[in-house]
Motif scaffolding. Structure first.
Motif, mmCIF file in Angstrom:
data_model
loop_
_atom_site.group_PDB
_atom_site.id
_atom_site.type_symbol
_atom_site.label_atom_id
_atom_site.label_comp_id
_atom_site.label_asym_id
_atom_site.label_seq_id
_atom_site.Cartn_x
_atom_site.Cartn_y
_atom_site.Cartn_z
ATOM 1 N N ASP A 154 -12.775 -9.138 -6.952
ATOM 2 C CA ASP A 154 -13.550 -8.824 -5.758
ATOM 3 C C ASP A 154 -12.743 -9.201 -4.519
ATOM 4 N N ILE A 155 -12.937 -8.439 -3.443
ATOM 5 C CA ILE A 155 -12.174 -8.741 -2.234
ATOM 6 C C ILE A 155 -12.538 -10.113 -1.674
ATOM 7 N N GLU A 156 -13.786 -10.523 -1.845
ATOM 8 C CA GLU A 156 -14.194 -11.846 -1.354
ATOM 9 C C GLU A 156 -13.429 -12.947 -2.067
ATOM 10 N N LEU A 202 -5.880 -6.355 1.768
ATOM 11 C CA LEU A 202 -6.796 -7.107 0.919
ATOM 12 C C LEU A 202 -7.397 -6.216 -0.165
ATOM 13 N N GLU A 203 -7.829 -5.029 0.214
ATOM 14 C CA GLU A 203 -8.431 -4.118 -0.772
ATOM 15 C C GLU A 203 -7.426 -3.694 -1.834
ATOM 16 N N LYS A 204 -6.190 -3.435 -1.426
ATOM 17 C CA LYS A 204 -5.160 -3.040 -2.393
ATOM 18 C C LYS A 204 -4.844 -4.187 -3.350
ATOM 19 N N ALA A 254 -6.796 -6.691 -4.145
ATOM 20 C CA ALA A 254 -7.964 -6.876 -5.020
ATOM 21 C C ALA A 254 -7.954 -5.860 -6.153
ATOM 22 N N ASP A 255 -7.553 -4.633 -5.845
ATOM 23 C CA ASP A 255 -7.472 -3.597 -6.874
ATOM 24 C C ASP A 255 -6.391 -3.925 -7.899
ATOM 25 N N LEU A 282 -7.420 -5.812 6.145
ATOM 26 C CA LEU A 282 -8.466 -5.420 5.197
ATOM 27 C C LEU A 282 -7.942 -4.393 4.201
ATOM 28 N N ASN A 283 -7.053 -3.508 4.647
ATOM 29 C CA ASN A 283 -6.462 -2.518 3.745
ATOM 30 C C ASN A 283 -5.535 -3.169 2.728
ATOM 31 N N THR A 323 0.812 -1.220 0.000
ATOM 32 C CA THR A 323 0.000 0.000 0.000
ATOM 33 C C THR A 323 0.844 1.268 0.000
#
Length: 255
Positions: free
Chosen positions: A237-239, A227-229, A231-232, A224-225, A181
């Motif tokens: 999808d994050i799931e 995971l979101e990065k 996924a991007d 979670l941060n 990140t």
């Protein structure tokens, strides 16, 4: 959604004031599995107490951190050899070579790394590697020890694409944490060229907090941060990323 933090020092003194609250916060956010690396023998009891308190969520490793390899490393290795016969451990880690802080114990770090890789193989366990300013030294030993029993995670991977591929060739998955990140982290520039089945997610809490918490105490919920990065980066999808990376961790740790 089940998220797995493959590297978190939950027993750290940094969490003594609010450990239970932070673990519950992470659990509530879907982080259900915490893999906890060792540093040295002084933390063994704290780690076992943590496991006993959260038996369904905490998975322990045994090992001697390279920055704690000193003149007494033989006694530390004997301690590790003893405890792996007495309790359930899921990896030998974190182990490796660190030349950032001190180069004076390089020979001892190399010996401890080799011996712990052998211990992992003898017990059919993966290894979790710590590498700082020592890619050449780590890869030299990995290639020397390469066989069908060698597997594990290259914790907090911060190398380049060539080094990433080399680690994967050595049967390692890449541990992706807060650095992905960072604006100057660099790994985000090539991570999408790595098969997502070759990575796992981690925090290294209380260290290396992701953006926007950089410089503060890291927590397992901050995965979670990460995971979101990720996924991007993979345009997923994050799931789906959570599902794949948790499956990857199960493959590594044999669960």
């Amino acid at each position: 959604m089940v998220i797995t933090d493959t590297h978190t020092h939950l027993y750290s003194e940094a969490f003594d004031e609010d450990r239970d609250e932070l673990i519950q916060k992470a659990l509530d956010m879907g982080v259900k599995r915490f893999f906890v690396p060792a540093i040295d023998s002084t933390y063994t009891k704290r780690m076992l107490d943590l496991k006993n308190k959260y038996p369904d969520h905490v998975f322990l490793m045994a090992g001697l951190h390279p920055t704690h390899v000193k003149e007494d490393f033989e006694a530390e290795l004997a301690h590790i050899e003893k405890i792996v016969t007495e309790n359930k451990y899921f990896a030998i880690g974190e182990i490796g070579i660190d030349l950032y802080w001190d180069k004076s114990f390089l020979r001892e770090q190399q010996e401890a790394f080799r011996r712990q890789i052998q211990l992992a193989k003898n017990n059919k366990l993966p290894i979790v590697i710590h590498c700082r300013d020592a890619f050449d030294e780590v890869f030299q030993i990995l290639e020397e020890q390469m066989d069908e029993d060698l597997r594990g995670i290259f914790h907090c991977f911060t190398g380049n694409l060539e080094q990433a591929k080399k680690a994967i060739d050595c049967h390692m998955k890449l541990g992706i944490g807060g650095v992905v990140t960072f604006k100057n982290g660099k790994i985000d520039s090539f991570l999408n060229q790595i098969d997502i089945h070759d990575i796992v997610l981690e925090t290294d809490a209380p260290y290396l907090a992701p953006t926007p918490f950089r410089g503060k105490r890291n927590e397992s919920s901050y995965i979670l941060n990460v995971l979101e990065k990720v996924a991007d980066i993979y345009k997923m999808d994050i799931e789906q990323v959570a599902q794949i990376t948790t499956a990857n961790s199960k493959e590594v740790f044999g669960i």
